[in-house]
Design an enzyme around this catalytic site. Sequence first.
Site, mmCIF file in Angstrom:
data_model
loop_
_atom_site.group_PDB
_atom_site.id
_atom_site.type_symbol
_atom_site.label_atom_id
_atom_site.label_comp_id
_atom_site.label_asym_id
_atom_site.label_seq_id
_atom_site.Cartn_x
_atom_site.Cartn_y
_atom_site.Cartn_z
ATOM 1 C CE LYS A 31 -7.306 0.125 -3.291
ATOM 2 N NZ LYS A 31 -7.711 -1.277 -3.191
ATOM 3 C CG HIS B 33 -9.956 -11.682 -1.765
ATOM 4 N ND1 HIS B 33 -9.481 -10.616 -1.044
ATOM 5 C CD2 HIS B 33 -8.906 -12.137 -2.494
ATOM 6 C CE1 HIS B 33 -8.194 -10.423 -1.328
ATOM 7 N NE2 HIS B 33 -7.827 -11.327 -2.205
ATOM 8 C CG ASP C 140 -4.115 -3.484 -3.868
ATOM 9 O OD1 ASP C 140 -3.708 -2.725 -2.975
ATOM 10 O OD2 ASP C 140 -5.140 -4.177 -3.753
ATOM 11 C CD GLU C 141 -8.038 -3.906 -5.489
ATOM 12 O OE1 GLU C 141 -7.364 -4.667 -4.773
ATOM 13 O OE2 GLU C 141 -8.390 -2.783 -5.130
ATOM 14 C CE LYS D 136 -4.950 -9.449 -3.154
ATOM 15 N NZ LYS D 136 -4.847 -8.022 -3.569
ATOM 16 C CE LYS E 204 -3.793 -2.342 0.350
ATOM 17 N NZ LYS E 204 -4.865 -2.334 -0.651
ATOM 18 C CG HIS F 204 -8.740 -9.182 -5.750
ATOM 19 N ND1 HIS F 204 -9.878 -8.431 -5.890
ATOM 20 C CD2 HIS F 204 -8.047 -8.640 -4.732
ATOM 21 C CE1 HIS F 204 -9.866 -7.456 -4.994
ATOM 22 N NE2 HIS F 204 -8.776 -7.557 -4.270
ATOM 23 N NE ARG F 205 -14.833 -10.536 -1.896
ATOM 24 C CZ ARG F 205 -15.724 -10.658 -0.930
ATOM 25 N NH1 ARG F 205 -16.736 -11.503 -1.059
ATOM 26 N NH2 ARG F 205 -15.603 -9.965 0.183
ATOM 27 N N GLY G 262 -2.989 -2.522 4.622
ATOM 28 C CA GLY G 262 -2.777 -1.301 5.417
ATOM 29 C C GLY G 262 -2.435 -1.632 6.856
ATOM 30 N N GLY H 151 -9.227 -4.324 5.406
ATOM 31 C CA GLY H 151 -9.313 -3.559 6.652
ATOM 32 C C GLY H 151 -8.835 -4.330 7.861
ATOM 33 C CE LYS I 150 -10.402 -2.100 2.444
ATOM 34 N NZ LYS I 150 -9.123 -1.544 2.056
#
Length: 427
Positions: free
Chosen positions: A148, A299, A175-176, A173, A146, A266-267, A375, A351, A306
């Site tokens: 992202k 996921h 990020d999407e 990983k 992060k 990832h969704r 994060g 989150g 969050k």
Amino acid sequence: MEFIDHKLKPAKSDIKVLYYFEPASGISSEDAIGRIASESSSGTWTTLAELPKLLPKTKAYAYWHDKNHVKVTYPLLIFERGSIAGMMSGIGGNIYGMKAVDNLKLMDAELPQEYIKGFKGPVYGKDLIQKIFKRKEGPVTSVVPKPKIGYTSLEHAEKVAYAIWKGGMDCVKDDENLTDQPFNKFEDRVRYVAKFRDKAENETGDVKDAFLNVTSPNLRELERRVKLVHDHGFKYFMIDVVVSGFTAVQTAAELAHDYKMAIHGHRAMHAMMTRNPKHGVSMLYIAKLMRLIGVDQLHIGTVVGKLAGGKDEIVATKEMIMAQEVGEIHGLRMPQKWGRIKPMLPVASGGLHPGILPELLDIYGTMDLVLQVGGGTLGHPMGIEAGARSVMQAIEAYKEGVKLEDYAETHKELKVALEKWGHTKPR
Ligand code: CAP
Ligand code: MG
């Protein structure tokens, strides 16, 4: 009305779909369920001059309903074997736009063995904990750099990924929305991340891997990216399953089986269709399709994190993707026998930070999961490596049955994480 039969006993080889539905004003429940069964199989809005001989064998029937739920049984004959796109253009297609219903949500479908045998399922599934990480139990831990996007490929690998691995995490990983940006070209990221993975493995003696995002503009490029990740010695690749679409995910699964790789699913974009309780498709059913196709870990939500997702559905989904057989839950889940399709690991992410991991692990009730803490790692006041250590300490505390605060007395990184985030649940 020809597509309704309350006395019908569905054939063992039928696909039985559970929908939530709300008839439009002026439309009776019977009219609505007849239109749902008709428009999603071989019916249409008017009578026809000619009818093929095969027609009776192609009709779906609404065979049970209550005020807002209907079960429709579909003959396997009308589906191309092994094609999720083909299936969804029927049971998830035009019916969503029909004026006969105000709302419609595909909750789940019971898939017969006859249909399931057209799919390979995950290469590893739950076995990846032992086969890739050589451990008896999970969790598999991962961190996503992060912010992202914004790091160059070298910063991503040298500054962030390396620190995450040194701090004890298994995987880094993408990020999407990190794919192939000018400041972080895919090829460069694969090359640099491989270089620092090797460095981290040599220094820690542990298996280290990455979820490199192969989400692509077309299937040729998807194949090229998967091959590149494979050729750099990774065991995983990641794909954004919803934005990529069923054909791309099925292509990715073919490649995963060719290369003996695990798929991190990832969704992103699922909530466009799953969040509304009255309209769309359930995340539970998307998860079922992903296990069937061959995603190894997906996921599925955290309840405490969050992003939205109710506890009942998340627990029902976790059970369905991990078990070889599950029972029905009224209005939420259909029964399902999985035969030889391997269990898929749930990914809890969004989150998360050390202070809420115990609550999350209580909800999941198993250590066989993938924990992703972005994060909640990168935001640690003592830096990235300390952030990773604080997450590992929270997991150790949980496994030893020690309260976080007590464990923090002798583990500084955890203590500092608790001082920053406490047990807050981010929104
Ligand atoms: C989490 C994450 C994941 C979400 C996806 C993000 O980062 O990387 O994409 O978990 O949601 O971009 O928000 P944090 P879900 O750990 O920093 O929250 O897991 O619900 O599909
Ligand atoms: Mg993300």
